[in-house]
Design a protein around this motif. Structure first.
Motif, PDB file in Angstrom:
ATOM      1  N   SER A  14      48.607  29.881  31.817  1.00 31.51           N
ATOM      2  CA  SER A  14      48.278  31.196  31.294  1.00 31.51           C
ATOM      3  C   SER A  14      46.795  31.492  31.491  1.00 31.51           C
ATOM      4  N   ASN A  15      45.936  30.517  31.258  1.00 35.92           N
ATOM      5  CA  ASN A  15      44.502  30.697  31.463  1.00 35.92           C
ATOM      6  C   ASN A  15      44.189  30.957  32.935  1.00 35.92           C
ATOM      7  N   GLN A  40      46.182  32.320  35.146  1.00 37.48           N
ATOM      8  CA  GLN A  40      46.663  33.671  35.443  1.00 37.48           C
ATOM      9  C   GLN A  40      45.661  34.708  34.933  1.00 37.48           C
ATOM     10  N   ASN A  41      45.186  34.550  33.702  1.00 33.53           N
ATOM     11  CA  ASN A  41      44.224  35.495  33.130  1.00 33.53           C
ATOM     12  C   ASN A  41      42.906  35.486  33.897  1.00 33.53           C
ATOM     13  N   GLU A  42      42.482  34.312  34.356  1.00 34.20           N
ATOM     14  CA  GLU A  42      41.246  34.220  35.127  1.00 34.20           C
ATOM     15  C   GLU A  42      41.363  35.016  36.430  1.00 34.20           C
ATOM     16  N   ILE A  77      43.446  37.546  37.058  1.00 29.49           N
ATOM     17  CA  ILE A  77      43.529  38.974  36.722  1.00 29.49           C
ATOM     18  C   ILE A  77      42.147  39.526  36.388  1.00 29.49           C
ATOM     19  N   ASN A  78      41.346  38.779  35.638  1.00 31.91           N
ATOM     20  CA  ASN A  78      39.996  39.228  35.284  1.00 31.91           C
ATOM     21  C   ASN A  78      39.071  39.269  36.501  1.00 31.91           C
ATOM     22  N   GLN A  88      49.951  45.486  32.041  1.00 30.86           N
ATOM     23  CA  GLN A  88      50.218  44.188  32.656  1.00 30.86           C
ATOM     24  C   GLN A  88      51.564  43.699  32.152  1.00 30.86           C
ATOM     25  N   LYS A  99      54.136  38.262  38.078  1.00 28.77           N
ATOM     26  CA  LYS A  99      53.212  39.023  37.239  1.00 28.77           C
ATOM     27  C   LYS A  99      52.857  40.301  37.982  1.00 28.77           C
ATOM     28  N   THR A 110      50.359  44.124  37.609  1.00 29.76           N
ATOM     29  CA  THR A 110      49.383  44.915  36.876  1.00 29.76           C
ATOM     30  C   THR A 110      49.417  46.338  37.423  1.00 29.76           C
TER      31      THR A 110
END
Length: 135
Positions: free
Chosen positions: A24-25, A27-29, A31-32, A91, A99, A101
């Motif tokens: 999850s981290n 994936q978030n990295e 996306i950011n 998202q 995933k 966005t």
């Protein structure tokens, strides 16, 4: 129940939870970092998060590119439509684990709705598709 079985179950559960947190981290990295690259119009930075082959569509004109080719296509897009900002509107993920966005890319004469499909390839999350549709 046997204490050894309970301990084994607990350790397995903790390992699965930790793995989920790491993924999850990651994936978030991605996306950011993709958001930041779109905000600044950095094709070089964005290309770091592209799949080996990526589909790019601008106002319905689609083509598939290698990561290196896509960097030049995105550089041309950013030169033609210099960014003033980018923000995510939504998202989510599909049942298959893909995933996606939806965001808004703004430039001096308007904005584009940006849809991205992000796939997990091995242990990494990579952008597999980007659609820019002028609004």
């Amino acid at each position: 129940m046997n204490v050894k079985i309970i301990r084994t179950f607990a350790i397995t559960l903790v390992c699965w939870l930790m793995l989920g947190s790491v993924l999850s981290n990651a994936q978030n990295e991605v996306i950011n970092n993709v958001r930041d690259a779109l905000k600044t119009g950095s094709s070089r930075e964005l290309s770091k998060y592209l799949n080996n082959t990526v589909e790019i569509s601008v106002n319905g004109e689609k083509a598939s590119y290698s990561r290196n080719q896509a960097e030049f296509v995105l550089k041309d897009f950013f030169n033609k439509y210099p960014p003033q900002g980018f923000r995510y509107v939504h998202q989510g993920s599909s049942k298959e684990g893909l995933k996606y966005t939806v965001g808004t890319y703004t430039y001096d004469r308007g904005e584009f709705r940006v849809f991205m499909l992000i796939k997990q390839i091995g242990g990494a999350y990579l952008v597999d598709k980007i659609d820019f549709n002028e609004e």
